[in-house]
Every structure is written in structure tokens, then in C-alpha cells.
Scaffold this motif. Structure first.
Motif, PDB file in Angstrom:
ATOM      1  N   PHE A  82      -3.860   5.674  -0.008  1.00  0.00           N
ATOM      2  CA  PHE A  82      -3.366   5.796   1.370  1.00  0.00           C
ATOM      3  C   PHE A  82      -4.543   6.179   2.278  1.00  0.00           C
ATOM      4  O   PHE A  82      -4.976   7.326   2.285  1.00  0.00           O
ATOM      5  CB  PHE A  82      -2.252   6.841   1.441  1.00  0.00           C
ATOM      6  CG  PHE A  82      -1.012   6.448   0.678  1.00  0.00           C
ATOM      7  CD1 PHE A  82       0.051   5.826   1.320  1.00  0.00           C
ATOM      8  CD2 PHE A  82      -0.920   6.671  -0.691  1.00  0.00           C
ATOM      9  CE1 PHE A  82       1.195   5.444   0.616  1.00  0.00           C
ATOM     10  CE2 PHE A  82       0.219   6.304  -1.399  1.00  0.00           C
ATOM     11  CZ  PHE A  82       1.273   5.681  -0.744  1.00  0.00           C
TER      12      PHE A  82
ATOM     13  N   LEU B 182      -1.760   3.374  -5.822  1.00  0.00           N
ATOM     14  CA  LEU B 182      -1.742   3.195  -4.367  1.00  0.00           C
ATOM     15  C   LEU B 182      -2.675   4.199  -3.694  1.00  0.00           C
ATOM     16  O   LEU B 182      -2.588   5.413  -3.948  1.00  0.00           O
ATOM     17  CB  LEU B 182      -0.332   3.378  -3.812  1.00  0.00           C
ATOM     18  CG  LEU B 182       0.628   2.190  -3.914  1.00  0.00           C
ATOM     19  CD1 LEU B 182       2.004   2.588  -3.383  1.00  0.00           C
ATOM     20  CD2 LEU B 182       0.104   0.986  -3.133  1.00  0.00           C
TER      21      LEU B 182
ATOM     22  N   ASP C  99      -1.291  -3.240   0.974  1.00  0.00           N
ATOM     23  CA  ASP C  99       0.098  -3.200   0.529  1.00  0.00           C
ATOM     24  C   ASP C  99       1.048  -2.857   1.679  1.00  0.00           C
ATOM     25  O   ASP C  99       2.246  -2.672   1.463  1.00  0.00           O
ATOM     26  CB  ASP C  99       0.244  -2.159  -0.595  1.00  0.00           C
ATOM     27  CG  ASP C  99       1.566  -2.278  -1.349  1.00  0.00           C
ATOM     28  OD1 ASP C  99       1.838  -3.359  -1.901  1.00  0.00           O
ATOM     29  OD2 ASP C  99       2.317  -1.288  -1.360  1.00  0.00           O
TER      30      ASP C  99
ATOM     31  N   LEU D 102       4.623  10.277   2.110  1.00  0.00           N
ATOM     32  CA  LEU D 102       3.843   9.755   0.992  1.00  0.00           C
ATOM     33  C   LEU D 102       4.581  10.066  -0.307  1.00  0.00           C
ATOM     34  O   LEU D 102       5.376  11.008  -0.368  1.00  0.00           O
ATOM     35  CB  LEU D 102       2.457  10.403   0.951  1.00  0.00           C
ATOM     36  CG  LEU D 102       1.572  10.267   2.187  1.00  0.00           C
ATOM     37  CD1 LEU D 102       0.224  10.922   1.915  1.00  0.00           C
ATOM     38  CD2 LEU D 102       1.386   8.822   2.594  1.00  0.00           C
TER      39      LEU D 102
ATOM     40  N   LYS E  96      -1.986   1.206   3.305  1.00  0.00           N
ATOM     41  CA  LYS E  96      -1.718   1.362   1.873  1.00  0.00           C
ATOM     42  C   LYS E  96      -2.459   0.270   1.113  1.00  0.00           C
ATOM     43  O   LYS E  96      -2.361  -0.914   1.453  1.00  0.00           O
ATOM     44  CB  LYS E  96      -0.214   1.270   1.608  1.00  0.00           C
ATOM     45  CG  LYS E  96       0.594   2.385   2.254  1.00  0.00           C
ATOM     46  CD  LYS E  96       2.063   2.268   1.953  1.00  0.00           C
ATOM     47  CE  LYS E  96       2.724   1.175   2.781  1.00  0.00           C
ATOM     48  NZ  LYS E  96       4.194   1.139   2.589  1.00  0.00           N
TER      49      LYS E  96
ATOM     50  N   LYS F 275      -3.104  -1.352  -2.687  1.00  0.00           N
ATOM     51  CA  LYS F 275      -2.737  -1.459  -4.100  1.00  0.00           C
ATOM     52  C   LYS F 275      -3.986  -1.771  -4.899  1.00  0.00           C
ATOM     53  O   LYS F 275      -4.598  -2.830  -4.737  1.00  0.00           O
ATOM     54  CB  LYS F 275      -1.689  -2.563  -4.293  1.00  0.00           C
ATOM     55  CG  LYS F 275      -1.242  -2.741  -5.741  1.00  0.00           C
ATOM     56  CD  LYS F 275      -0.502  -1.521  -6.260  1.00  0.00           C
ATOM     57  CE  LYS F 275       0.015  -1.726  -7.689  1.00  0.00           C
ATOM     58  NZ  LYS F 275       0.668  -0.508  -8.198  1.00  0.00           N
TER      59      LYS F 275
ATOM     60  N   TRP G  69       1.405  -1.034   5.988  1.00  0.00           N
ATOM     61  CA  TRP G  69       0.937  -0.023   6.932  1.00  0.00           C
ATOM     62  C   TRP G  69       2.092   0.920   7.274  1.00  0.00           C
ATOM     63  O   TRP G  69       3.255   0.529   7.222  1.00  0.00           O
ATOM     64  CB  TRP G  69       0.443  -0.692   8.216  1.00  0.00           C
ATOM     65  CG  TRP G  69      -0.753  -1.575   8.021  1.00  0.00           C
ATOM     66  CD1 TRP G  69      -0.753  -2.869   7.553  1.00  0.00           C
ATOM     67  CD2 TRP G  69      -2.109  -1.236   8.269  1.00  0.00           C
ATOM     68  NE1 TRP G  69      -2.037  -3.348   7.498  1.00  0.00           N
ATOM     69  CE2 TRP G  69      -2.895  -2.372   7.938  1.00  0.00           C
ATOM     70  CE3 TRP G  69      -2.741  -0.087   8.739  1.00  0.00           C
ATOM     71  CZ2 TRP G  69      -4.272  -2.386   8.069  1.00  0.00           C
ATOM     72  CZ3 TRP G  69      -4.126  -0.097   8.880  1.00  0.00           C
ATOM     73  CH2 TRP G  69      -4.872  -1.240   8.541  1.00  0.00           C
TER      74      TRP G  69
END
Length: 203
Positions: free
Chosen positions: A78, A76, A33, A137, A56, A58, A35
Motif C-alpha cells: 500500500f 499487497l 491492484d 487497510l 495498491k 500486487k 486505488w
């Protein structure tokens, strides 16, 4: 995926995807999703800084430990990764040396929309002093770490060719050595997801 390949890791390899899934608290498949800059840490006093980058992900297919987990807000994940070595510049003090690979380099090498499976765990607090926390975040999100085998991408060109060659690529380590390996049996991300579901990983 060479942008993620660094020094050889010393680890106990899982013999199959399902073996690794059994060891990890979270297993999820989805798409990249984007960077962002990760934390910048002190390596040692007077030395160059230790840069991290965050991928990231998804989540589309939740296989283990995703649902109801506060640290995965909005689906999401991370994933914190090593940004690689810095460029030595003797005209500057070592803490001002910058990484060879930028966040944009990672985004070009592994663009948003690339299919990926991750086997992460919530990362504990950094032991090193944090020089810069990096990109923010969402509330309650946690950085995740993955083991050497814990990132599997699907190469979109290989997936389209349907040549019988696996379209799956290990992000940090090759999926298998020459010869047979359960890691090399799935040819696509869908086959890898189905394999794990058949082995009881589904939620």
C-alpha cells in the motif's frame, strides 16, 4: 504518469536501479491492484487539508524484503502518495477545499493491471494531525512511502511497439536525463527485473 508529478524534489538521486535497490529495505515488481483514499492531514491551523491517495500493488516478483514481512499481507503493498493541490474556493473555509484530482482520476490515469516496480519503506506515523484516516487497510498492513525514483511503471503501448524505446516510465521523477543513464538501459519491466536479479536482488 503526470498525475503523480508534482513539485521538483530535492534529493540525492541513485545512479542506477541497483544502487537504489541497495538503499531500500523493500524492492518488488507487480501490477497496480487499485486505488483508495489515503489519509487526510492537517497542514497548518486554519489552512487547507493535505490529501493523500493510496496505490495498491500486487506483488508478482519479490526482489528484496517482501517475503515474511507482516506489513505486506497477501502480497499487497500500500503505497501512500500525494494527492496534489486543492481547489481554492473562497466561499468555503480552507479546510473544506477539495483536491483537484480524485481517487478516480488516479485510477483512470494508472489503471489496475499496469506493471510497476516499487522501492518502498514502511511509513512512520504521520507527524501532522490526522483529520481522516482514509480507506481501511487489511490487518497488519502498513502504508509505505517511496523516494522520488521509487516508482517505475511500464507503459503498455510502448511495450507492445517494440520500437527500441524504453517502455519504462518514472512515476514521480523522469528515469534519466538526456544522454546515457543506467536507468534507461532496461527497455521493459522484465529487463529491469532481470537486471536487479543479476545484481543479487532476489528472494
Amino acid at each position: 504518469m503526470s498525475v503523480l508529478r508534482g513539485a521538483e524534489a530535492d534529493y540525492d538521486p541513485a545512479p542506477s536501479p541497483e544502487a537504489l535497490a541497495g538503499r531500500r529495505p523493500i524492492v518488488a515488481a507487480g501490477v497496480v491492484d487499485g486505488w483508495q483514499q489515503g489519509p487526510v492531514l492537517e497542514s497548518y491551523q486554519g489552512g487547507p487539508l493535505d490529501y493523500r491517495v493510496v496505490m495498491k500493488v500486487k506483488v508478482i516478483d519479490s526482489l528484496k524484503g517482501v517475503k515474511g514481512r507482516e506489513s505486506i499481507p497477501g502480497g499487497l503493498v500500500f503505497v501512500e502518495l500525494d494527492q496534489g493541490p486543492v481547489i481554492r474556493d473562497d466561499s468555503l473555509s480552507p479546510e473544506k477545499w477539495k483536491p483537484e484530482k480524485s481517487v478516480e482520476d488516479f485510477a483512470k490515469s494508472i489503471p489496475a493491471g499496469t506493471r510497476v516496480m516499487v522501492f518502498p519503506t514502511e511509513r512512520p506515523a504521520h507527524e501532522q494531525k490526522v483529520h481522516d484516516a482514509g480507506g481501511r487497510l487489511p490487518a497488519h498492513a502498513r502504508l509505505m512511502s517511496v523516494p522520488p525514483q521509487g516508482l517505475v511503471f511500464e507503459d503498455p503501448l510502448l511495450a507492445q511497439q517494440k520500437s527500441g524505446q524504453s517502455a519504462l516510465v518514472g512515476g514521480k521523477e523522469p528515469l534519466g536525463v538526456a544522454g546515457k543513464s543506467p536507468w534507461l538501459e532496461p527497455k521493459t519491466m522484465d529487463e529491469l527485473i532481470d537486471r536487479l536479479r543479476r545484481n543479487g536482488f532476489s528472494e
